[in-house]
Write a protein that holds these residues in place. Structure first.
Motif, short mmCIF file in Angstrom:
data_model
loop_
_atom_site.label_atom_id
_atom_site.label_comp_id
_atom_site.label_asym_id
_atom_site.label_seq_id
_atom_site.Cartn_x
_atom_site.Cartn_y
_atom_site.Cartn_z
N PHE A 374 -10.09 1.09 9.03
CA PHE A 374 -9.50 0.06 8.15
C PHE A 374 -8.62 -0.90 8.96
CE2 PHE A 374 -9.63 3.16 4.29
CZ PHE A 374 -10.95 2.82 4.04
N SER A 375 -7.95 -0.38 10.00
CA SER A 375 -7.11 -1.25 10.84
C SER A 375 -7.97 -2.32 11.52
CB SER A 375 -6.41 -0.45 11.94
OG SER A 375 -5.61 0.55 11.40
N VAL A 376 -9.13 -1.91 12.00
CA VAL A 376 -10.02 -2.86 12.67
C VAL A 376 -10.45 -3.96 11.68
CG1 VAL A 376 -12.21 -3.14 13.92
CG2 VAL A 376 -10.92 -1.01 14.16
N ILE A 377 -10.83 -3.51 10.48
CA ILE A 377 -11.28 -4.47 9.46
C ILE A 377 -10.14 -5.43 9.11
CG2 ILE A 377 -12.09 -4.69 7.06
CD1 ILE A 377 -13.33 -1.84 7.41
N ALA A 378 -8.94 -4.85 8.89
CA ALA A 378 -7.78 -5.66 8.49
C ALA A 378 -7.45 -6.69 9.57
CB ALA A 378 -6.56 -4.75 8.26
N ALA A 379 -7.45 -6.26 10.81
CA ALA A 379 -7.05 -7.16 11.91
C ALA A 379 -8.00 -8.35 12.01
CB ALA A 379 -7.04 -6.37 13.23
N GLU A 380 -9.30 -8.09 11.89
CA GLU A 380 -10.26 -9.19 12.01
C GLU A 380 -10.15 -10.13 10.81
OE1 GLU A 380 -14.22 -7.89 12.87
OE2 GLU A 380 -14.71 -9.82 13.78
N MET A 381 -9.96 -9.55 9.62
CA MET A 381 -9.85 -10.39 8.42
C MET A 381 -8.61 -11.27 8.46
SD MET A 381 -11.02 -7.93 5.32
CE MET A 381 -10.77 -9.05 4.01
N ILE A 382 -7.51 -10.70 8.92
CA ILE A 382 -6.25 -11.46 8.95
C ILE A 382 -6.36 -12.60 9.96
CG2 ILE A 382 -3.81 -11.26 9.67
CD1 ILE A 382 -3.82 -8.59 8.06
#
Ligand SMILES: Cc1cc2nc3c(=O)[nH]c(=O)nc-3n(C[C@H](O)[C@H](O)[C@H](O)COP(=O)(O)OP(=O)(O)OC[C@H]3O[C@@H](n4cnc5c(N)ncnc54)[C@H](O)[C@@H]3O)c2cc1C
Length: 399
Positions: A374-382
């Motif tokens: 989820f951290s990977v997903i969040a970082a790219e989305m942000i």
């Protein structure tokens, strides 16, 4: 909040960051990131790669929050079965969430390769074992729905499990697209790379206690009465979001882990695959590159650190017993053990993006058993949100 106790393996193995500084003046940056754990590090990575000037603050020593306590198994399958998630958020969003988790593992692999980080990252196979008759039924149902949506999955029956893995269970779901990593080494590797190559600055022991929106900027106040002026703030505070986010979005739990003494090669099971099970609470199993077995689980639905810590030895025994039931001939002996707090949301999905009560901020809250993916997903989305790119956000606060 006391996030962990005992002897988290990654911290013992790698030691604290060699250099650190604390903020003792008023400063300015483009993006301020609160939290130097794996989430904050990945947010910094994606923004730094786009030339955005970033500064990270952490109230602890660099990366020593939950990231050091993590057992760091990377799986596309989340704690909530896909068929259950479909009931909660609809088929399209549930499948999308699973697909994003799958993609995040290869995204992380590419980052590690690109930055040349030594983080003991390894693609692994994974077994999701049926713990009982209900587990078998659930896995059969789960297999069908994952197959329908072309997610990587194989159904193994009792005979196949016995012959391939010497495990005596009625059924399991198998995939070979999971991974494992040393999260602390990974986190430190990302931070050190961008400190050196992108001008990233990280301040340890710098606690943000208040955030204020001004006319053209946002300002964070530290406990030591310094201010940080920024265009935007990204909150990546892990399971301590309650001081930053007004809304309560998760339930806090306690979880327990141990790592064994190193074993001989012949003491391991086939493929040294990741293992978890349908029982709740479950145990999960992985190996380390120095020939140890890491086993965790037996979660408790409370957060009180004193109560959590009192249970550490008892939980350790229970986890060991459950492991030995799975592998009765194992020579496993416990070396270090620890426990930690982790957050869980109602639907098992993270919260990512803007919140109506907190303008000029983005949140990266990867709550759930799959925090790192989820951290990977969040970082790219942000990163995309900050750059003004159109983003489809199935993890928003108003989902
Ligand atoms: C025992 C255990 C096992 C786990 N196993 C897995 C697993 O196998 N796979 C998986 O994907 N996930 C797993 N997780 C979850 C995963 O470890 C977490 O999701 C992940 O480490 C969270 O990273 P983070 O950067 O968001 O949080 P953290 O690492 O906690 O970093 C947040 C940082 O923010 C700082 N901070 C907070 N508030 C402030 C403030 N106001 N001012 C300044 N700094 C602040 C904290 O000091 C902290 O260092 C596990 C967790 C635990 C505890």
């Amino acid at each position: 909040m006391n996030l962990k106790s005992g002897l988290p393996f990654w911290l013992i193995k790698n030691g604290l960051a060699s250099e650190y500084k604390t903020l003792d003046e008023n400063i300015e940056t483009e993006v301020l990131i609160i939290g130097s754990g794996i989430t904050g590090a990945l947010v910094a990575h994606f923004l730094c790669e786009e030339g955005v000037k970033c500064l990270i603050v952490d109230k602890r020593m660099e990366s020593t929050g939950s990231t050091t306590a993590s057992s760091a198994q990377l799986q596309y399958e989340i704690d909530v079965f896909l068929f259950d998630l479909i009931e909660k958020v609809g088929e399209e969003n549930a499948v999308k969430a699973y697909e994003l988790c799958l993609e995040s593992i290869s995204t992380l692999q590419k980052i590690i390769k690109k930055l040349k980080i030594e983080a003991d990252f390894e693609i692994k196979s994974s077994l999701y074992l049926a713990s009982d008759a209900k587990g078998v039924k659930d896995l059969e149902k789960e297999y069908e729905i994952r197959k329908k949506h072309k997610l990587p999955v194989t159904f193994l029956n009792q005979k196949q499990l016995k012959s391939k893995f010497n495990i005596n269970k009625k059924a399991a779901l198998y995939n070979d697209v999971s991974a494992q990593v040393d999260t602390y080494k990974l986190c430190q590797g990302i931070l050190n790379h961008h400190k050196k190559h992108s001008g990233l600055v990280v301040y340890s022991h710098t606690d943000i206690i208040k955030i204020e929106n001004k006319k053209d900027f946002i300002e964070a106040h530290t406990e030591k009465k310094n201010t940080i002026k920024a265009k935007r703030i990204v909150a990546a505070p892990g399971f301590e979001s309650e001081n930053i986010l007004d809304e309560k979005v998760m339930q806090l739990n306690s979880t327990y882990v141990f790592v064994s003494k190193p074993l001989k090669d012949e003491d391991f099971w086939n493929e040294r695959c990741l293992i978890w099970e349908t029982a709740r609470p479950y145990i999960y199993v992985r190996t380390t590159n120095d020939n140890r077995i890491m086993v965790g689980g037996f979660d408790e639905p409370f957060q009180d650190p004193k109560r959590r810590d009192r249970l550490m030895e008892k939980k350790n025994d229970l986890i060991l017993k459950r492991f030995k039931k799975l592998f009765p001939e194992s020579k496993i002996e416990v070396d270090f053990y620890w426990c930690g707090t982790f957050g869980e949301t109602k639907d098992g999905l993270p919260f990512i993006g803007e919140h109506k009560d907190h303008p000029n901020m983005y949140f990266a809250l990867g709550y759930g058993g799959n925090g790192i993916t989820f951290s990977v997903i969040a970082a790219e989305m942000i990163k995309d949100m900050y750059l003004g790119k159109k983003t489809e956000n199935i993890f928003s606060f108003d989902r």
